[in-house]
Design a protein around this motif. Structure first.
Motif, PDB file in Angstrom:
ATOM      1  N   UNK A   1      -0.369   6.719  -6.038  1.00 34.73           N
ATOM      2  CA  UNK A   1      -1.213   7.077  -4.883  1.00 34.73           C
ATOM      3  C   UNK A   1      -2.402   6.142  -4.723  1.00 34.73           C
ATOM      4  N   UNK A   2      -2.951   5.694  -5.833  1.00 36.25           N
ATOM      5  CA  UNK A   2      -4.143   4.855  -5.811  1.00 36.25           C
ATOM      6  C   UNK A   2      -3.830   3.363  -5.845  1.00 36.25           C
ATOM      7  N   UNK A   3      -2.597   3.012  -5.519  1.00 44.20           N
ATOM      8  CA  UNK A   3      -2.166   1.604  -5.441  1.00 44.20           C
ATOM      9  C   UNK A   3      -2.361   0.844  -6.752  1.00 44.20           C
ATOM     10  N   UNK A   4      -2.239   1.542  -7.868  1.00 48.27           N
ATOM     11  CA  UNK A   4      -2.357   0.873  -9.165  1.00 48.27           C
ATOM     12  C   UNK A   4      -1.006   0.684  -9.839  1.00 48.27           C
ATOM     13  N   UNK A   5       0.058   1.185  -9.228  1.00 49.41           N
ATOM     14  CA  UNK A   5       1.394   1.062  -9.821  1.00 49.41           C
ATOM     15  C   UNK A   5       1.865  -0.386  -9.743  1.00 49.41           C
TER      16      UNK A   5
ATOM     17  N   UNK B   1      10.572  11.230  -4.364  1.00 49.80           N
ATOM     18  CA  UNK B   1       9.332  11.415  -3.606  1.00 49.80           C
ATOM     19  C   UNK B   1       9.638  11.467  -2.110  1.00 49.80           C
ATOM     20  N   UNK B   2      10.471  10.553  -1.650  1.00 52.12           N
ATOM     21  CA  UNK B   2      10.820  10.535  -0.222  1.00 52.12           C
ATOM     22  C   UNK B   2      11.567  11.801   0.185  1.00 52.12           C
ATOM     23  N   UNK B   3      12.438  12.277  -0.686  1.00 56.95           N
ATOM     24  CA  UNK B   3      13.175  13.510  -0.393  1.00 56.95           C
ATOM     25  C   UNK B   3      12.198  14.691  -0.305  1.00 56.95           C
ATOM     26  N   UNK B   4      11.281  14.791  -1.263  1.00 58.78           N
ATOM     27  CA  UNK B   4      10.325  15.907  -1.294  1.00 58.78           C
ATOM     28  C   UNK B   4       9.382  15.874  -0.094  1.00 58.78           C
ATOM     29  N   UNK B   5       9.047  14.665   0.365  1.00 59.08           N
ATOM     30  CA  UNK B   5       8.124  14.533   1.504  1.00 59.08           C
ATOM     31  C   UNK B   5       8.854  14.394   2.830  1.00 59.08           C
TER      32      UNK B   5
ATOM     33  N   UNK C   1       0.853  -1.192   0.000  1.00 55.93           N
ATOM     34  CA  UNK C   1       0.000   0.000   0.000  1.00 55.93           C
ATOM     35  C   UNK C   1       0.883   1.233   0.000  1.00 55.93           C
ATOM     36  N   UNK C   2       0.574   2.172  -0.872  1.00 55.60           N
ATOM     37  CA  UNK C   2       1.292   3.442  -0.931  1.00 55.60           C
ATOM     38  C   UNK C   2       0.532   4.469  -0.097  1.00 55.60           C
ATOM     39  N   UNK C   3       1.216   5.054   0.858  1.00 57.29           N
ATOM     40  CA  UNK C   3       0.603   6.020   1.773  1.00 57.29           C
ATOM     41  C   UNK C   3       0.758   7.466   1.274  1.00 57.29           C
TER      42      UNK C   3
ATOM     43  N   UNK D   1       6.363   5.573   3.194  1.00 58.32           N
ATOM     44  CA  UNK D   1       5.587   5.705   1.964  1.00 58.32           C
ATOM     45  C   UNK D   1       4.953   4.387   1.539  1.00 58.32           C
ATOM     46  N   UNK D   2       5.736   3.320   1.572  1.00 56.97           N
ATOM     47  CA  UNK D   2       5.256   2.012   1.131  1.00 56.97           C
ATOM     48  C   UNK D   2       5.178   1.067   2.312  1.00 56.97           C
ATOM     49  N   UNK D   3       4.005   0.500   2.526  1.00 59.83           N
ATOM     50  CA  UNK D   3       3.796  -0.417   3.654  1.00 59.83           C
ATOM     51  C   UNK D   3       3.152  -1.694   3.150  1.00 59.83           C
ATOM     52  N   UNK D   4       3.383  -2.753   3.883  1.00 64.26           N
ATOM     53  CA  UNK D   4       2.786  -4.048   3.545  1.00 64.26           C
ATOM     54  C   UNK D   4       1.301  -4.007   3.875  1.00 64.26           C
ATOM     55  N   UNK D   5       0.512  -4.512   2.968  1.00 61.87           N
ATOM     56  CA  UNK D   5      -0.941  -4.558   3.164  1.00 61.87           C
ATOM     57  C   UNK D   5      -1.436  -5.895   2.671  1.00 61.87           C
ATOM     58  N   UNK D   6      -1.118  -6.924   3.425  1.00 63.62           N
ATOM     59  CA  UNK D   6      -1.488  -8.284   3.035  1.00 63.62           C
ATOM     60  C   UNK D   6      -2.992  -8.429   2.953  1.00 63.62           C
ATOM     61  N   UNK D   7      -3.471  -9.113   1.914  1.00 67.87           N
ATOM     62  CA  UNK D   7      -4.923  -9.356   1.824  1.00 67.87           C
ATOM     63  C   UNK D   7      -5.378 -10.223   2.983  1.00 67.87           C
TER      64      UNK D   7
END
Length: 78
Positions: free
Chosen positions: A45-49, A60-64, A13-15, A71-77
């Motif tokens: 952003x919409x987890x479609x990448x 992105x990490x530098x800018x934020x 999941x992208x936060x 930014x990226x976290x595990x989101x197991x189904x």
């Protein structure tokens, strides 16, 4: 089926939306800062990448001012 052919959930999941909100930043402003189109950032952003370049991830990490794990976290189904 190989992972590249799999169109199902990635388990990641992208936060980006949450991080932008916390910083009061728009997707358009982030696009300006990192040199990535709003469309491509929206896909992320919409987890479609399906993939992200390390250079984009770093920018992105530098800018934020965040870490990759923010930014990226595990989101197991479930």
């Amino acid at each position: 089926m190989t992972p590249a052919e799999d169109d199902g959930p990635t388990g990641i999941h992208c936060r980006l939306d949450e991080l932008l909100a916390e910083r009061g930043m728009t997707l358009a402003r982030l696009s300006e800062l990192v040199g990535v189109s709003v469309v491509n950032l929206s896909v992320l952003k919409n987890d479609r990448a399906r993939a992200i370049r390390y250079s984009t991830l770093s920018a992105v990490c530098r800018a934020l001012d965040c870490e990759v794990g923010d930014l990226l976290v595990r989101a197991d189904p479930r």
